[in-house]
Enzyme design. Structure first.
Site, PDB file in Angstrom:
ATOM      1  N   ASP A 148       0.818  -1.225   0.000  1.00 25.63           N
ATOM      2  CA  ASP A 148       0.000   0.000   0.000  1.00 25.63           C
ATOM      3  C   ASP A 148       0.850   1.274   0.000  1.00 25.63           C
ATOM      4  O   ASP A 148       0.363   2.338  -0.357  1.00 25.63           O
ATOM      5  CB  ASP A 148      -0.936   0.008   1.216  1.00 25.63           C
ATOM      6  CG  ASP A 148      -1.829  -1.227   1.264  1.00 25.63           C
ATOM      7  OD1 ASP A 148      -1.960  -1.894   0.209  1.00 25.63           O
ATOM      8  OD2 ASP A 148      -2.368  -1.539   2.328  1.00 25.63           O
ATOM      9  N   LYS A 150      -9.259   9.410 -29.723  1.00 22.00           N
ATOM     10  CA  LYS A 150      -8.553   8.251 -29.158  1.00 22.00           C
ATOM     11  C   LYS A 150      -9.272   6.984 -29.599  1.00 22.00           C
ATOM     12  O   LYS A 150     -10.510   6.942 -29.623  1.00 22.00           O
ATOM     13  CB  LYS A 150      -8.494   8.342 -27.642  1.00 22.00           C
ATOM     14  CG  LYS A 150      -7.580   9.456 -27.147  1.00 22.00           C
ATOM     15  CD  LYS A 150      -7.034   9.178 -25.767  1.00 22.00           C
ATOM     16  CE  LYS A 150      -6.055  10.260 -25.362  1.00 22.00           C
ATOM     17  NZ  LYS A 150      -5.329   9.964 -24.123  1.00 22.00           N
ATOM     18  N   ARG A 169     -11.976  13.134 -28.976  1.00 21.29           N
ATOM     19  CA  ARG A 169     -10.684  13.699 -29.407  1.00 21.29           C
ATOM     20  C   ARG A 169      -9.970  12.762 -30.366  1.00 21.29           C
ATOM     21  O   ARG A 169      -8.862  13.043 -30.798  1.00 21.29           O
ATOM     22  CB  ARG A 169      -9.780  13.941 -28.195  1.00 21.29           C
ATOM     23  CG  ARG A 169     -10.164  15.135 -27.339  1.00 21.29           C
ATOM     24  CD  ARG A 169      -9.008  15.581 -26.440  1.00 21.29           C
ATOM     25  NE  ARG A 169      -8.466  14.527 -25.599  1.00 21.29           N
ATOM     26  CZ  ARG A 169      -8.994  14.139 -24.429  1.00 21.29           C
ATOM     27  NH1 ARG A 169     -10.089  14.730 -23.978  1.00 21.29           N
ATOM     28  NH2 ARG A 169      -8.429  13.181 -23.725  1.00 21.29           N
TER      29      ARG A 169
HETATM   30  O1  F6P Z   1      -2.532  -4.074   3.024  1.00 19.98           O
HETATM   31  C1  F6P Z   1      -2.109  -4.862   1.957  1.00 19.98           C
HETATM   32  C2  F6P Z   1      -3.278  -5.395   1.194  1.00 19.98           C
HETATM   33  O2  F6P Z   1      -2.830  -6.188   0.122  1.00 19.98           O
HETATM   34  C3  F6P Z   1      -4.246  -4.333   0.687  1.00 19.98           C
HETATM   35  O3  F6P Z   1      -3.773  -3.704  -0.490  1.00 19.98           O
HETATM   36  C4  F6P Z   1      -5.495  -5.149   0.498  1.00 19.98           C
HETATM   37  O4  F6P Z   1      -6.655  -4.338   0.595  1.00 19.98           O
HETATM   38  C5  F6P Z   1      -5.446  -6.108   1.652  1.00 19.98           C
HETATM   39  O5  F6P Z   1      -4.078  -6.212   2.030  1.00 19.98           O
HETATM   40  C6  F6P Z   1      -5.960  -7.466   1.344  1.00 19.98           C
HETATM   41  O6  F6P Z   1      -6.036  -8.166   2.537  1.00 19.98           O
HETATM   42  P1  F6P Z   1      -6.476  -9.685   2.621  1.00 19.98           P
HETATM   43  O7  F6P Z   1      -5.418 -10.481   1.896  1.00 19.98           O
HETATM   44  O8  F6P Z   1      -6.522  -9.989   4.071  1.00 19.98           O
HETATM   45  O9  F6P Z   1      -7.770  -9.784   1.912  1.00 19.98           O
END
Ligand code: F6P
Length: 308
Positions: free
Chosen positions: A112, A198, A196
């Site tokens: 994250d 694309k 445009r």
């Molecule tokens: O915090 C890391 C992360 O991969 C987030 O990006 C995601 O929302 C979450 O963990 C997923 O958690 P889990 O694997 O417990 O569903």
């Protein structure tokens, strides 16, 4: 994370210390699930994603009783310091342990990239590159079939992966929780791109956005004509957390693993080690816990300009 485990283990062994690997994070501390690590035990793991030690979410560690059990297990084994590799939840745990008087050094690791005290966390470079590869692949079909694609990537409440992969992939729209985009606005931007001239378009959405892939698709299903393009959706989910770690992630994790041991050797625990600019910097865990690092919103504005 494996590169950090390897580096911390070998740097500590080089100090003449004994090293234990704790299974499944704080849950393993509470369950006394740990075993000695020697240099050979951490061989052949630097190229593997995830962690060979295992990891787990552990609500008990928030309770005093859970931490007291963990501290008893550490004391029984005469373990006198801990390196905690993980994201905000883990570092809040580190802060609590440090508050209990136990020497801890944290290493910021989460896809994250929202941990305060480091520009980059372990794993996010790999996650961005996996998202980018998906974007590039989807563009192949988008360009051939004159379609728009919507890609949702992970990041919990943080839009970093979507933002960076979106910029690198030349996305027409990037939708992240830090600045919500209403579905009708996404539709308008796609329509404008179509007008445009694309021939295809890409929308990158962070899973934490209020209007995530599912919500946007619901809206677009009702307003098909507003888009110009035919649209398909791909949700990457946990795919972005797997695979082979990038060279950047391996070197970052190696530097942070070694730096964590260095802090302990100097008798200066109670910090998170991170990368700030080109340097490894230590930030007190008290400043890290309960805080998140904001993303650079200027990059989102830039992406919008470049989408013309
Ligand atoms: O915090 C890391 C992360 O991969 C987030 O990006 C995601 O929302 C979450 O963990 C997923 O958690 P889990 O694997 O417990 O569903």
């Amino acid at each position: 994370m494996n590169a950090a485990v390897r580096a911390a283990t070998r740097a500590a062994l080089a100090q003449g210390w004994e090293v234990y690997g704790v299974r499944n994070g704080f849950a393993g501390l509470i369950a006394d699930n740990m075993e000695p690590l020697r240099a050979r035990d951490v061989g052949g793991i630097i190229q593997r994603g995830g962690t060979v030690l295992g990891t787990a979410r552990c609500p008990e560690f928030r309770e005093d009783a859970g931490r007291a059990r963990a501290l008893r297990n550490l004391a029984r084994r005469a373990i006198d310091a801990l390196v905690v590799i993980g994201g905000n939840g883990s570092q809040t745990g580190s802060r609590r342990l440090a508050g209990d008087g136990f020497p801890v050094v944290g290493i910021a690791s989460t896809i994250d990239n929202d941990v305060y005290g480091t520009d980059v966390t372990i794993g996010v470079d790999t996650a961005v590159n996996i998202t980018l590869e998906a974007i590039d692949r989807l563009r192949t079909t988008g360009a051939s079939h004159q379609r728009a694609f919507l890609v949702e990537t992970m990041g919990r409440d943080c839009g970093y992966i979507a933002l960076i992969a979106g910029i690198a992939g030349g996305a027409e729209v990037i939708a992240i929780p830090e600045r919500e985009v209403e579905p009708h606005e996404v539709a308008e931007r796609l329509r404008a791109a179509y007008q445009r001239g694309k021939t295809h378009a890409l929308v990158v959405v962070a899973e934490g956005a209020r209007h995530d892939a599912r919500a946007l698709m619901r809206h677009f299903a009702e307003h098909r004509d507003a888009l110009g393009f035919e649209l398909r959706v791909t949700t990457l989910g946990h795919v972005v957390r797997g695979g082979v770690p990038s060279a950047f992630d391996r070197v970052l994790a190696t530097r942070l693993g070694a730096a964590s041991v260095d802090r302990l050797a100097r008798g200066e625990p109670g910090v998170l080690v991170g990368l700030v600019g080109h340097d490894i910097v230590a930030t007190p865990l008290a400043d890290v816990a309960g805080r998140t690092k904001p993303i650079d919103m200027g990059l989102l504005d830039l992406a919008r300009v470049l989408a013309q």
